[in-house]
Design a protein around this motif. Structure first.
Motif, PDB file in Angstrom:
ATOM      1  N   GLY A 102       0.807  -1.218   0.000  1.00  0.00           N
ATOM      2  CA  GLY A 102       0.000   0.000   0.000  1.00  0.00           C
ATOM      3  C   GLY A 102       0.837   1.263   0.000  1.00  0.00           C
ATOM      4  O   GLY A 102       0.534   2.219  -0.711  1.00  0.00           O
ATOM      5  N   GLY A 103       1.889   1.273   0.796  1.00  0.00           N
ATOM      6  CA  GLY A 103       2.761   2.447   0.840  1.00  0.00           C
ATOM      7  C   GLY A 103       3.469   2.691  -0.480  1.00  0.00           C
ATOM      8  O   GLY A 103       3.690   3.841  -0.877  1.00  0.00           O
ATOM      9  N   VAL A 104       3.796   1.618  -1.164  1.00  0.00           N
ATOM     10  CA  VAL A 104       4.452   1.752  -2.469  1.00  0.00           C
ATOM     11  C   VAL A 104       3.493   2.404  -3.457  1.00  0.00           C
ATOM     12  O   VAL A 104       3.884   3.292  -4.231  1.00  0.00           O
ATOM     13  N   ALA A 105       2.234   2.011  -3.409  1.00  0.00           N
ATOM     14  CA  ALA A 105       1.226   2.576  -4.314  1.00  0.00           C
ATOM     15  C   ALA A 105       1.080   4.081  -4.120  1.00  0.00           C
ATOM     16  O   ALA A 105       0.756   4.805  -5.072  1.00  0.00           O
ATOM     17  N   HIS A 106       1.335   4.571  -2.911  1.00  0.00           N
ATOM     18  CA  HIS A 106       1.252   6.015  -2.659  1.00  0.00           C
ATOM     19  C   HIS A 106       2.239   6.791  -3.529  1.00  0.00           C
ATOM     20  O   HIS A 106       2.005   7.959  -3.832  1.00  0.00           O
TER      21      HIS A 106
END
Length: 148
Positions: free
Chosen positions: A61-65
């Motif tokens: 999820g953090g990567v998608a940010h």
């Protein structure tokens, strides 16, 4: 151990890793092709980062940010392509010491400008005479190691 000491130690280890990476990528590049070796090493690095991210963050999820950030912040990925390509192409032609010297010279000169002007979102750090002398000495050393 303070954060600064850990940062210095990690940076020194990264310097060792960069030298190993230059030699290994050059050898792999000779064996399978420069572009193929750079692609292989990048895929392998992505797999390692994926495992580490899953282990510490339990998802991506953090990567998608990152895709919601301004595109200029994606330059790190593009710069990685240049660095990995150079690590695979240049050491086999220049030698690992000469390559590393030139890489460090380019890094330090660019870093001095980035620090001085606060480019790319970093804090401004003054360009002192001590830094200027250090850069001149390092640039001279980088040129000397080009001699075989």
């Amino acid at each position: 151990m303070s954060g600064n000491v850990l940062a210095v130690m990690f940076t020194l280890v990264a310097g060792v890793a960069a030298t190993v990476q230059a030699a290994v990528n050059a050898t792999l590049g000779r064996r399978i092709g420069t572009l193929e070796a750079a692609t292989f090493q990048t895929i392998f690095a992505v797999l390692i980062f994926a495992v580490i991210t899953l282990a510490f963050r339990q998802g991506f999820g953090g990567v998608a940010h990152g895709f919601r950030e301004p595109p200029w912040l994606w330059l790190g990925g593009a710069m990685g392509v240049i660095i990995i390509s150079a690590l695979t192409f240049a050491p086999q032609r220049l030698g690992v010491v000469a390559f590393s010297g030139m890489l460090i010279a380019g890094q330090l000169l660019t870093a001095a400008l980035v620090d001085r002007f606060g480019w790319l979102g970093v804090e401004r750090i003054p360009f002192t005479w001590e830094r200027a002398v250090g850069l001149v000495l390092l640039a001279g050393g980088a040129l000397l190691v080009l001699k075989r």
